[in-house]
Scaffold this active site. Structure first.
Site, mmCIF file in Angstrom:
data_model
loop_
_atom_site.group_PDB
_atom_site.id
_atom_site.type_symbol
_atom_site.label_atom_id
_atom_site.label_comp_id
_atom_site.label_asym_id
_atom_site.label_seq_id
_atom_site.Cartn_x
_atom_site.Cartn_y
_atom_site.Cartn_z
ATOM 1 C CG HIS A 81 2.702 53.634 75.613
ATOM 2 N ND1 HIS A 81 3.023 54.936 75.266
ATOM 3 C CD2 HIS A 81 4.029 52.986 76.157
ATOM 4 C CE1 HIS A 81 4.165 55.095 75.312
ATOM 5 N NE2 HIS A 81 4.916 54.015 76.109
ATOM 6 C CD GLU A 109 8.306 47.854 80.638
ATOM 7 O OE1 GLU A 109 9.442 46.962 80.276
ATOM 8 O OE2 GLU A 109 8.714 48.892 81.434
HETATM 9 N N1 COA Z 1 -4.950 47.589 82.894
HETATM 10 C C1 COA Z 1 -5.947 48.206 83.507
HETATM 11 N N2 COA Z 1 -6.537 49.380 83.310
HETATM 12 C C2 COA Z 1 -5.746 50.251 82.535
HETATM 13 C C3 COA Z 1 -4.380 49.904 81.970
HETATM 14 C C4 COA Z 1 -4.101 48.596 82.344
HETATM 15 N N3 COA Z 1 -2.725 48.277 81.954
HETATM 16 N N4 COA Z 1 -3.849 51.062 81.591
HETATM 17 C C5 COA Z 1 -4.855 51.885 81.505
HETATM 18 N N5 COA Z 1 -5.781 51.468 82.408
HETATM 19 C C6 COA Z 1 -7.197 52.285 82.518
HETATM 20 C C7 COA Z 1 -6.832 53.195 83.755
HETATM 21 O O1 COA Z 1 -7.321 52.596 84.933
HETATM 22 C C8 COA Z 1 -8.019 54.283 83.305
HETATM 23 O O2 COA Z 1 -9.220 53.601 83.626
HETATM 24 P P1 COA Z 1 -10.447 54.837 84.279
HETATM 25 O O3 COA Z 1 -10.590 55.804 83.143
HETATM 26 O O4 COA Z 1 -11.497 53.819 84.483
HETATM 27 O O5 COA Z 1 -9.706 55.277 85.601
HETATM 28 C C9 COA Z 1 -8.253 54.000 81.895
HETATM 29 O O6 COA Z 1 -7.631 52.974 81.381
HETATM 30 C C10 COA Z 1 -7.249 55.259 81.085
HETATM 31 O O7 COA Z 1 -6.154 55.245 81.526
HETATM 32 P P2 COA Z 1 -5.176 56.713 81.588
HETATM 33 O O8 COA Z 1 -5.034 56.824 83.181
HETATM 34 O O9 COA Z 1 -5.496 57.506 80.707
HETATM 35 O O10 COA Z 1 -3.656 55.802 81.202
HETATM 36 P P3 COA Z 1 -2.253 56.328 81.363
HETATM 37 O O11 COA Z 1 -1.807 56.953 80.260
HETATM 38 O O12 COA Z 1 -2.186 57.192 82.524
HETATM 39 O O13 COA Z 1 -1.422 55.009 81.575
HETATM 40 C C11 COA Z 1 0.448 53.492 81.727
HETATM 41 C C12 COA Z 1 -0.429 54.636 80.718
HETATM 42 C C13 COA Z 1 1.289 52.971 80.663
HETATM 43 C C14 COA Z 1 0.838 54.220 82.898
HETATM 44 C C15 COA Z 1 -1.195 52.467 81.932
HETATM 45 O O14 COA Z 1 -1.569 51.955 80.709
HETATM 46 C C16 COA Z 1 -0.463 51.333 82.790
HETATM 47 O O15 COA Z 1 -0.384 51.362 84.106
HETATM 48 N N6 COA Z 1 -0.069 50.230 82.188
HETATM 49 C C17 COA Z 1 0.398 49.271 82.978
HETATM 50 C C18 COA Z 1 1.992 49.372 83.699
HETATM 51 C C19 COA Z 1 2.774 49.239 82.102
HETATM 52 O O16 COA Z 1 2.835 48.234 81.336
HETATM 53 N N7 COA Z 1 3.852 50.146 82.314
HETATM 54 C C20 COA Z 1 4.833 50.152 80.956
HETATM 55 C C21 COA Z 1 4.570 51.160 80.106
HETATM 56 S S1 COA Z 1 5.534 51.142 78.756
#
Ligand code: COA
Length: 348
Positions: free
Chosen positions: A239, A296
């Protein structure tokens, strides 16, 4: 430096909800989500968010019913858009064809169009609303699902009704700030919610559970490891704001536990196992970035358990979140301020 995700940038003052990502606490309309989901119907949460008056619950129940009935009148002429392969495309196009900008009209229409599109996609006839029913119960009835899941759906709709300055709410507020109308703001918000990084994750969560189940015992670790090695994201994990487990995951998990007489008991056990494996593997790879279950993950389990088709999960998310969108619209318009951030020009 460019803050590309706008983390920590305050773009509005709101009385509607507060997300404390470090503590894992969510307050909606002044109440902790755990308490609100236990005691409030969707109508009450709607009255609190949109009208700042929980005492209007009964009026909201009536006006939401009227909103559903008015939307039903449009269903036959919207058959083309309701048959689109993606439920969020149907919802976006159908809401765009409405013109009543009262919050209950829009919320009623969201439920009717989400349900009708789900039925049309499945080759079934849409089911008419019953305005005297509660909103959650009628939404299930219009989907053709058993209404025994109504209190679980009510808890879900309340749980997702608002969540700080999330992407779709921000989109709605930007549109509100231009002096546009509420229908336009909700259409924009639906477009934002559609994306897999926001509201599009719960369907893929079930696809993941199916894939792991098909591998048999011990399949979770192998499947999760393969996905992470291939640099794919695990849906339902991580998140932008929460650094602990999303408090909404626990609220929804408790709702599934309460239902567990049915076939969902085994599904819940599998989900718990997959969550633990995913959390452990993500911790190993990202020791500095806690990535835990988000809303989710258990949305998927809950909506599946009460008979909502997988392709309708995100539209049902919109049925709950529309309360927040409408409330934020009003709040933003009261400020009379145009939201106009800036960009840094770089030569190509
Ligand atoms: N699975 C695998 N890796 C994940 C991940 C996940 N669900 N969520 C984050 N990461 C990884 C990223 O790839 C990143 O890796 P890197 O630094 O090697 O590139 C690292 O963790 C940090 O992530 P970050 O980009 O800071 O996270 P964010 O704040 O942009 O992402 C979400 C938040 C929700 C978009 C992300 O966690 C995600 O895509 N989750 C899956 C989709 C989901 O469940 N969405 C519903 C949200 S309520």
């Amino acid at each position: 430096m460019v803050n590309d995700g706008l983390e920590g940038v305050v773009v509005a003052e709101t009385r509607l909800s507060d997300v404390d990502g470090a503590a894992g606490r969510l307050v909606i309309a002044g109440q902790d989500v755990e308490a609100l989901a236990k005691e409030a119907t969707f109508e009450r949460a709607f009255a609190m968010l949109v009208h700042d008056d929980p005492g209007r619950e009964r009026v909201v129940r009536r006006t939401l019913g009227e909103g559903r009935l008015a939307a039903w009148e449009l269903v036959s002429e919207l058959k083309g858009v309701l048959a689109l392969p993606n439920g969020m495309d149907s919802l976006r196009a159908a809401i765009a064809r409405t013109s009543d900008s009262r919050p209950e009209a829009i919320a009623g229409a969201t439920s009717v169009f989400a349900a009708a599109a789900s039925r049309v996609r499945a080759g079934l006839a849409p089911i008419a609303p019953h305005p005297s029913r509660g909103h959650a119960e009628d939404t299930l009835a219009m989907l053709g699902a058993a209404t025994t899941g109504a209190s679980a759906l009510d808890a879900y709709l309340v749980t997702v009704s608002d969540h700080g300055m999330n992407a779709s709410t921000f989109a709605a507020r930007v549109i509100a700030s231009t002096g546009s109308d509420m229908v336009s703001a909700v259409v924009g918000a639906i477009g934002a919610l559609k994306g897999p990084l926001h509201g599009g994750a719960p369907g893929p969560v079930l696809d993941m559970l199916d894939a792991i189940e098909a591998r048999g015992a011990g399949g979770a670790t192998a499947w999760i490891t393969e996905q992470l090695d291939a640099k794919r994201r695990i849906m339902g994990m991580g998140h932008r704001v929460y650094r602990v487990r999303d408090p909404r995951a626990a609220v929804l998990e408790a709702q599934v536990r309460a239902l567990r007489e049915g076939p969902c008991g085994a599904r819940l056990e599998l989900a718990r196992e997959v969550e633990q494996v995913a959390q452990r593997e993500l911790e190993r790879r990202h020791p500095d970035r806690p990535l835990r279950a988000n809303v989710e993950f258990y949305t998927a389990i809950l909506l599946e358990a009460i008979g909502v088709p997988r392709d309708t999960f995100t539209p049902i998310f919109a049925v709950g979140r529309v309360a927040g969108w409408c409330a934020h619209f009003n709040e933003q318009q009261r400020t009379g301020r145009l939201i106009r951030p800036s960009s840094r020009y770089v030569r190509a």
